[in-house]
Motif scaffolding. Structure first.
Motif, PDB file in Angstrom:
ATOM      1  N   HIS A 155       0.844  -1.206   0.000  1.00  0.00           N
ATOM      2  CA  HIS A 155       0.000   0.000   0.000  1.00  0.00           C
ATOM      3  C   HIS A 155       0.875   1.251   0.000  1.00  0.00           C
ATOM      4  O   HIS A 155       0.630   2.184  -0.748  1.00  0.00           O
ATOM      5  CB  HIS A 155      -0.901   0.038   1.236  1.00  0.00           C
ATOM      6  CG  HIS A 155      -1.946  -1.022   1.299  1.00  0.00           C
ATOM      7  ND1 HIS A 155      -2.567  -1.554   0.193  1.00  0.00           N
ATOM      8  CD2 HIS A 155      -2.497  -1.651   2.362  1.00  0.00           C
ATOM      9  CE1 HIS A 155      -3.448  -2.460   0.576  1.00  0.00           C
ATOM     10  NE2 HIS A 155      -3.426  -2.540   1.889  1.00  0.00           N
ATOM     11  N   HIS A 156       1.889   1.233   0.830  1.00  0.00           N
ATOM     12  CA  HIS A 156       2.726   2.431   0.975  1.00  0.00           C
ATOM     13  C   HIS A 156       3.679   2.631  -0.193  1.00  0.00           C
ATOM     14  O   HIS A 156       4.132   3.745  -0.427  1.00  0.00           O
ATOM     15  CB  HIS A 156       3.468   2.393   2.313  1.00  0.00           C
ATOM     16  CG  HIS A 156       2.533   2.484   3.471  1.00  0.00           C
ATOM     17  ND1 HIS A 156       1.818   3.618   3.776  1.00  0.00           N
ATOM     18  CD2 HIS A 156       2.137   1.552   4.362  1.00  0.00           C
ATOM     19  CE1 HIS A 156       1.040   3.400   4.809  1.00  0.00           C
ATOM     20  NE2 HIS A 156       1.212   2.146   5.199  1.00  0.00           N
ATOM     21  N   ARG A 157       3.959   1.567  -0.951  1.00  0.00           N
ATOM     22  CA  ARG A 157       4.830   1.693  -2.122  1.00  0.00           C
ATOM     23  C   ARG A 157       4.050   1.975  -3.403  1.00  0.00           C
ATOM     24  O   ARG A 157       4.642   2.315  -4.425  1.00  0.00           O
ATOM     25  CB  ARG A 157       5.655   0.412  -2.306  1.00  0.00           C
ATOM     26  CG  ARG A 157       6.731   0.268  -1.259  1.00  0.00           C
ATOM     27  CD  ARG A 157       7.745  -0.828  -1.538  1.00  0.00           C
ATOM     28  NE  ARG A 157       7.400  -1.806  -2.531  1.00  0.00           N
ATOM     29  CZ  ARG A 157       7.423  -3.121  -2.345  1.00  0.00           C
ATOM     30  NH1 ARG A 157       7.754  -3.618  -1.178  1.00  0.00           N
ATOM     31  NH2 ARG A 157       7.140  -3.947  -3.319  1.00  0.00           N
ATOM     32  N   SER A 158       2.733   1.814  -3.368  1.00  0.00           N
ATOM     33  CA  SER A 158       1.965   2.047  -4.594  1.00  0.00           C
ATOM     34  C   SER A 158       1.783   3.547  -4.810  1.00  0.00           C
ATOM     35  O   SER A 158       2.002   4.345  -3.904  1.00  0.00           O
ATOM     36  CB  SER A 158       0.611   1.337  -4.543  1.00  0.00           C
ATOM     37  OG  SER A 158      -0.310   2.052  -3.789  1.00  0.00           O
ATOM     38  N   ASN A 159       1.391   3.907  -6.031  1.00  0.00           N
ATOM     39  CA  ASN A 159       1.213   5.323  -6.365  1.00  0.00           C
ATOM     40  C   ASN A 159      -0.015   5.865  -5.659  1.00  0.00           C
ATOM     41  O   ASN A 159      -1.101   5.330  -5.792  1.00  0.00           O
ATOM     42  CB  ASN A 159       1.044   5.494  -7.877  1.00  0.00           C
ATOM     43  CG  ASN A 159       2.308   5.147  -8.618  1.00  0.00           C
ATOM     44  OD1 ASN A 159       3.387   5.172  -8.048  1.00  0.00           O
ATOM     45  ND2 ASN A 159       2.175   4.805  -9.882  1.00  0.00           N
ATOM     46  N   GLY A 160       0.169   6.928  -4.919  1.00  0.00           N
ATOM     47  CA  GLY A 160      -0.939   7.585  -4.259  1.00  0.00           C
ATOM     48  C   GLY A 160      -1.310   6.926  -2.944  1.00  0.00           C
ATOM     49  O   GLY A 160      -0.925   5.799  -2.659  1.00  0.00           O
ATOM     50  N   PRO A 161      -2.089   7.625  -2.149  1.00  0.00           N
ATOM     51  CA  PRO A 161      -2.439   7.160  -0.805  1.00  0.00           C
ATOM     52  C   PRO A 161      -3.712   6.321  -0.726  1.00  0.00           C
ATOM     53  O   PRO A 161      -4.019   5.773   0.317  1.00  0.00           O
ATOM     54  CB  PRO A 161      -2.635   8.471  -0.045  1.00  0.00           C
ATOM     55  CG  PRO A 161      -3.145   9.407  -1.099  1.00  0.00           C
ATOM     56  CD  PRO A 161      -2.412   9.020  -2.365  1.00  0.00           C
ATOM     57  N   PHE A 162      -4.463   6.207  -1.814  1.00  0.00           N
ATOM     58  CA  PHE A 162      -5.749   5.526  -1.750  1.00  0.00           C
ATOM     59  C   PHE A 162      -5.638   4.098  -1.239  1.00  0.00           C
ATOM     60  O   PHE A 162      -6.458   3.652  -0.444  1.00  0.00           O
ATOM     61  CB  PHE A 162      -6.453   5.535  -3.107  1.00  0.00           C
ATOM     62  CG  PHE A 162      -7.079   6.848  -3.432  1.00  0.00           C
ATOM     63  CD1 PHE A 162      -8.280   7.228  -2.863  1.00  0.00           C
ATOM     64  CD2 PHE A 162      -6.447   7.724  -4.297  1.00  0.00           C
ATOM     65  CE1 PHE A 162      -8.855   8.445  -3.148  1.00  0.00           C
ATOM     66  CE2 PHE A 162      -7.012   8.948  -4.601  1.00  0.00           C
ATOM     67  CZ  PHE A 162      -8.213   9.317  -4.026  1.00  0.00           C
ATOM     68  N   SER A 163      -4.639   3.371  -1.684  1.00  0.00           N
ATOM     69  CA  SER A 163      -4.500   1.975  -1.262  1.00  0.00           C
ATOM     70  C   SER A 163      -4.333   1.862   0.242  1.00  0.00           C
ATOM     71  O   SER A 163      -4.935   0.997   0.884  1.00  0.00           O
ATOM     72  CB  SER A 163      -3.315   1.326  -1.966  1.00  0.00           C
ATOM     73  OG  SER A 163      -3.526   1.296  -3.348  1.00  0.00           O
TER      74      SER A 163
END
Length: 169
Positions: A99-107
């Motif tokens: 989640h923290h490595r994906s693009n953006g904070p939504f995850s």
């Protein structure tokens, strides 16, 4: 679609299950990112109890963090719908680095929110999950964003229920 329409919700979950089971990971990632078209109907009959509960790739580091994160969130949603709360929370703990490595904070916001929903059903740890979701939303996109409002509403609901129990209502 509302989960109150359980037949429609189950049909949608079945379509997702079939899609994820039949689509190679690179093509699924392309479709989920909006670069392709998902199939309109399955090519073969769906078997109940299949892979929807486990769409996370076997080799997560071979895929983008975003795909692993979305798969974990989808799987958590399904697990909560099937009353598999411990599994949903464990999956979100496992998925947190993605989640923290994906693009953006939504995850991260959605992942913490799903963990909170599962915890609410178990009456343990929900407030901390919702506080984390709200913190991520506040620091990245603001509390007026869709994700920020969702996290705020979930946290407010838990606090309302806590007060109602404390007051004896």
């Amino acid at each position: 679609m509302s989960l109150h329409q359980s037949a429609a919700a189950q049909a949608a979950l079945n379509r997702i299950d079939t899609f994820l089971a039949r689509t190679p990971p690179p093509e699924a990632e392309k479709m989920l990112a909006g670069g392709g078209r998902a199939p309109r109907r399955p090519r073969r009959p769906h078997r109940r109890g299949g892979g929807v509960g486990h769409p996370t790739p076997d080799q997560p580091d071979d895929h983008s963090p975003w795909l692993v994160s979305v798969a974990a969130n989808l799987s958590s949603f399904v697990k909560i719908h099937r009353f598999e709360f411990d599994e949903a929370r464990a999956l979100q703990r496992w998925a947190a680095p993605y989640h923290h490595r994906s693009n953006g904070p939504f995850s991260a916001v959605y992942g913490s929110s799903y963990a909170g929903l599962a915890a609410t059903e178990q009456l343990a740890g929900a407030e901390e999950s919702y506080q984390h979701a709200l913190q991520v939303a506040r620091e990245s996109m603001g509390t007026r964003s869709h994700a920020g409002r969702m996290a705020s509403a979930l946290l407010g609901g838990v606090r309302y229920e806590q007060k109602a129990r404390w007051c004896g209502h």
